[in-house]
Design a protein around this motif. Structure first.
Motif, PDB file in Angstrom:
ATOM      1  N   ILE A 171       0.836  -1.210   0.000  1.00  0.00           N
ATOM      2  CA  ILE A 171       0.000   0.000   0.000  1.00  0.00           C
ATOM      3  C   ILE A 171       0.866   1.254   0.000  1.00  0.00           C
ATOM      4  N   ALA A 172       1.933   1.242   0.804  1.00  0.00           N
ATOM      5  CA  ALA A 172       2.828   2.403   0.870  1.00  0.00           C
ATOM      6  C   ALA A 172       3.498   2.659  -0.470  1.00  0.00           C
ATOM      7  N   VAL A 173       3.984   1.613  -1.116  1.00  0.00           N
ATOM      8  CA  VAL A 173       4.656   1.772  -2.403  1.00  0.00           C
ATOM      9  C   VAL A 173       3.662   2.221  -3.467  1.00  0.00           C
ATOM     10  N   PHE A 174       2.442   1.693  -3.423  1.00  0.00           N
ATOM     11  CA  PHE A 174       1.416   2.113  -4.386  1.00  0.00           C
ATOM     12  C   PHE A 174       1.052   3.587  -4.178  1.00  0.00           C
ATOM     13  N   GLY A 175       1.003   4.018  -2.927  1.00  0.00           N
ATOM     14  CA  GLY A 175       0.756   5.438  -2.659  1.00  0.00           C
ATOM     15  C   GLY A 175       1.852   6.322  -3.233  1.00  0.00           C
ATOM     16  N   THR A 176       3.096   5.851  -3.187  1.00  0.00           N
ATOM     17  CA  THR A 176       4.203   6.597  -3.781  1.00  0.00           C
ATOM     18  C   THR A 176       4.021   6.729  -5.283  1.00  0.00           C
ATOM     19  N   PHE A 177       3.527   5.671  -5.907  1.00  0.00           N
ATOM     20  CA  PHE A 177       3.253   5.725  -7.342  1.00  0.00           C
ATOM     21  C   PHE A 177       2.154   6.739  -7.654  1.00  0.00           C
ATOM     22  N   LEU A 178       1.090   6.748  -6.858  1.00  0.00           N
ATOM     23  CA  LEU A 178       0.008   7.719  -7.062  1.00  0.00           C
ATOM     24  C   LEU A 178       0.514   9.147  -6.884  1.00  0.00           C
ATOM     25  N   TYR A 179       1.398   9.326  -5.921  1.00  0.00           N
ATOM     26  CA  TYR A 179       1.961  10.654  -5.686  1.00  0.00           C
ATOM     27  C   TYR A 179       2.752  11.140  -6.910  1.00  0.00           C
ATOM     28  N   SER A 180       3.559  10.264  -7.508  1.00  0.00           N
ATOM     29  CA  SER A 180       4.336  10.662  -8.683  1.00  0.00           C
ATOM     30  C   SER A 180       3.418  11.042  -9.841  1.00  0.00           C
ATOM     31  N   GLN A 181       2.292  10.337  -9.988  1.00  0.00           N
ATOM     32  CA  GLN A 181       1.339  10.669 -11.042  1.00  0.00           C
ATOM     33  C   GLN A 181       0.688  12.026 -10.787  1.00  0.00           C
ATOM     34  N   ALA A 182       0.295  12.268  -9.535  1.00  0.00           N
ATOM     35  CA  ALA A 182      -0.390  13.516  -9.188  1.00  0.00           C
ATOM     36  C   ALA A 182       0.537  14.723  -9.321  1.00  0.00           C
ATOM     37  N   THR A 183       1.776  14.588  -8.877  1.00  0.00           N
ATOM     38  CA  THR A 183       2.708  15.710  -8.958  1.00  0.00           C
ATOM     39  C   THR A 183       3.105  16.005 -10.395  1.00  0.00           C
ATOM     40  N   SER A 184       3.094  14.992 -11.268  1.00  0.00           N
ATOM     41  CA  SER A 184       3.431  15.244 -12.671  1.00  0.00           C
ATOM     42  C   SER A 184       2.371  16.118 -13.330  1.00  0.00           C
ATOM     43  N   LYS A 185       1.115  15.920 -12.971  1.00  0.00           N
ATOM     44  CA  LYS A 185       0.039  16.765 -13.513  1.00  0.00           C
ATOM     45  C   LYS A 185       0.190  18.195 -13.017  1.00  0.00           C
ATOM     46  N   LYS A 186       0.598  18.352 -11.762  1.00  0.00           N
ATOM     47  CA  LYS A 186       0.817  19.697 -11.222  1.00  0.00           C
ATOM     48  C   LYS A 186       1.957  20.395 -11.966  1.00  0.00           C
ATOM     49  N   THR A 187       3.019  19.650 -12.255  1.00  0.00           N
ATOM     50  CA  THR A 187       4.165  20.225 -12.963  1.00  0.00           C
ATOM     51  C   THR A 187       3.778  20.645 -14.371  1.00  0.00           C
ATOM     52  N   LYS A 188       3.005  19.811 -15.062  1.00  0.00           N
ATOM     53  CA  LYS A 188       2.573  20.161 -16.419  1.00  0.00           C
ATOM     54  C   LYS A 188       1.676  21.397 -16.414  1.00  0.00           C
ATOM     55  N   LYS A 189       0.833  21.521 -15.386  1.00  0.00           N
ATOM     56  CA  LYS A 189      -0.054  22.679 -15.286  1.00  0.00           C
ATOM     57  C   LYS A 189       0.763  23.958 -15.081  1.00  0.00           C
ATOM     58  N   ILE A 190       1.782  23.895 -14.230  1.00  0.00           N
ATOM     59  CA  ILE A 190       2.640  25.053 -13.970  1.00  0.00           C
ATOM     60  C   ILE A 190       3.397  25.451 -15.232  1.00  0.00           C
ATOM     61  N   GLU A 191       3.911  24.455 -15.971  1.00  0.00           N
ATOM     62  CA  GLU A 191       4.637  24.757 -17.195  1.00  0.00           C
ATOM     63  C   GLU A 191       3.710  25.378 -18.236  1.00  0.00           C
ATOM     64  N   GLY A 192       2.469  24.900 -18.299  1.00  0.00           N
ATOM     65  CA  GLY A 192       1.508  25.491 -19.233  1.00  0.00           C
ATOM     66  C   GLY A 192       1.190  26.927 -18.893  1.00  0.00           C
ATOM     67  N   GLU A 193       1.052  27.236 -17.577  1.00  0.00           N
ATOM     68  CA  GLU A 193       0.781  28.607 -17.160  1.00  0.00           C
ATOM     69  C   GLU A 193       1.954  29.526 -17.505  1.00  0.00           C
ATOM     70  N   LYS A 194       3.202  29.006 -17.360  1.00  0.00           N
ATOM     71  CA  LYS A 194       4.371  29.823 -17.696  1.00  0.00           C
ATOM     72  C   LYS A 194       4.416  30.144 -19.175  1.00  0.00           C
TER      73      LYS A 194
END
Length: 412
Positions: A387-410
């Motif tokens: 469960i802990a490792v799967f949560g880490t995977f979900l976190y990497s997916q969620a943060t990648s969307k945040k990064t793409k959104k920030i780059e799009g705004e820039k």
């Protein structure tokens, strides 16, 4: 075979040398012009075919030619005269298949393999010589020597060092030192697999510290850290080798590495000309300068007695003192190599792919060390780890969307 000069001498005056694409076309066409006045068409075609066989093969690198796909054919017995070949026409080039790029799989394979070897021999050393401060210092020392050799032999470009650069490195190197020694302390007290399960909670600390510094995260990121917290808690309470010192060491290691990443991003932003490998090399050197004096202060008085006990234990089990030296050396070499491979992987792929690869690496290390050391694993402990490792995977997916959104705004 006609030479270039003879071909020009016997050719018709209307032939323009500059109109031919290369030397072979020139020889080919002028020979055809010279011989075509007094030979039948079938012999001309045979001559052309023979001539094309005599010309050098472009694949041998004699001339920088591209292979043509046209083939001249003639039939002497045919009643219908064959069409005269159009020598001026360029035909389509046959596309060449690109070779498979094996560089990235090789880097990932080395990264995983080196990490597994480090964790195994690091734990073997700590089981026999339980002094993590000295072992961690030696590992940083090996990495420092490794980088100096690369720079001296010019196998790695040496970065230009300035006083502002060294000052900017002091903070990240300090936090790197804290993260490394805390992890080694944890390895010395609990199973390797348990330390890695707790270290998978690093994204939790990353989100919390970054939020305090003003960063904002979407709801998906906050939700992704919930399974990490739950999985690590479940694994901790069901861990057979649970030790409070091992747990706290892994948690402090997370804090150290998160602060290193945050501080590096802020203090080293103006030194982008230094690549990742050189940056890690200098952090390693400064971390060794930090750690070794502290190691002497914390456990230096115990090293001599611990060494004799370790040698006695090795001889009692039928081994040689050289085995201990070999294990220590391997732990130092592979500690630096797996970090070097991780930086090389980060240069080749996106941060998201790197995060996913890092998550899978932790899974591989956990499984490998459990099998190698034959650690007993309870069903609930295995479930919590998953469960802990799967949560880490979900976190990497969620943060990648945040990064793409920030780059799009820039860009906008």
């Amino acid at each position: 075979m006609l030479t270039l000069n003879s071909a020009i001498t016997y050719s018709k005056p209307h032939l323009n040398v500059s109109s031919f694409s290369n030397r072979n076309d020139l020889i080919f066409k002028t020979h055809f012009t010279k011989t075509s006045f007094n030979k039948p068409l079938s012999q001309i075609s045979e001559t052309l075919t023979l001539k094309s066989q005599i010309l050098p093969n472009p694949s041998f690198g004699l001339f920088p030619l591209k292979p043509k796909s046209h083939i001249l054919k003639a039939s002497a017995s045919s009643d219908v005269p064959p069409e005269e070949p159009n020598l001026e026409k360029e035909t389509e080039l046959v596309p060449e298949k690109k070779p498979l790029n094996l560089k990235l799989p090789l880097i990932f394979g080395l990264w995983y393999f080196q990490n597994i070897v480090f964790n195994i021999y690091n734990k073997k050393c700590l089981n026999l010589f339980p002094y993590p401060w000295l072992l961690a210092s030696f590992q940083l020392f090996v990495g420092s020597v490794w980088m100096v050799v690369l720079w001296s032999l010019k196998l790695q470009p040496k970065p230009k060092i300035s006083k502002p650069f060294l000052i900017a490195l002091l903070g990240p190197a300090l936090f790197h030192t804290i993260g490394h020694i805390s992890a080694c302390v944890s390895f010395s007290k609990v199973a390797v697999s348990f330390t890695h399960v707790i270290k998978s909670s690093e994204p939790v600390f990353s989100v919390i510290f970054a939020s305090f510094l003003g960063d904002k995260y979407p709801l998906a990121v906050w939700l992704s850290i919930l399974p990490i917290v739950f999985g690590c808690s479940l694994a901790a309470v069901t861990e057979v080798s649970f030790n409070l010192g091992g747990l706290s060491g892994a948690l402090i290691s997370n804090v150290g590495f998160v602060l290193r990443n945050i501080y590096s991003k802020r203090s080293l932003e103006s030194f982008k000309e230094v690549n990742g490998l050189n940056l890690y090399g200098w952090i390693t050197i400064i971390s060794f300068v930090y750690l070794f004096p502290a190691a002497i202060f914390v456990e230096g008085s115990q090293w001599v007695g611990g060494y004799h006990k370790a040698i006695a234990a090795m001889q009692a089990s039928g081994g040689s003192p050289l085995n201990l030296y070999f294990w220590v050396l391997l732990s130092g070499v592979f500690y630096h190599l797996y970090n070097q491979s991780s930086y090389q992987a980060l240069d080749e792929i996106s941060p998201l792919t790197f995060s996913v690869g890092n998550t899978m690496k932790r899974v591989v290390v956990i499984v490998s060390t459990v099998i190698f050391f034959r650690n007993p694993v309870q069903p609930l402990n295995a479930l919590g780890s998953a469960i802990a490792v799967f949560g880490t995977f979900l976190y990497s997916q969620a943060t990648s969307k945040k990064t793409k959104k920030i780059e799009g705004e820039k860009k906008n």
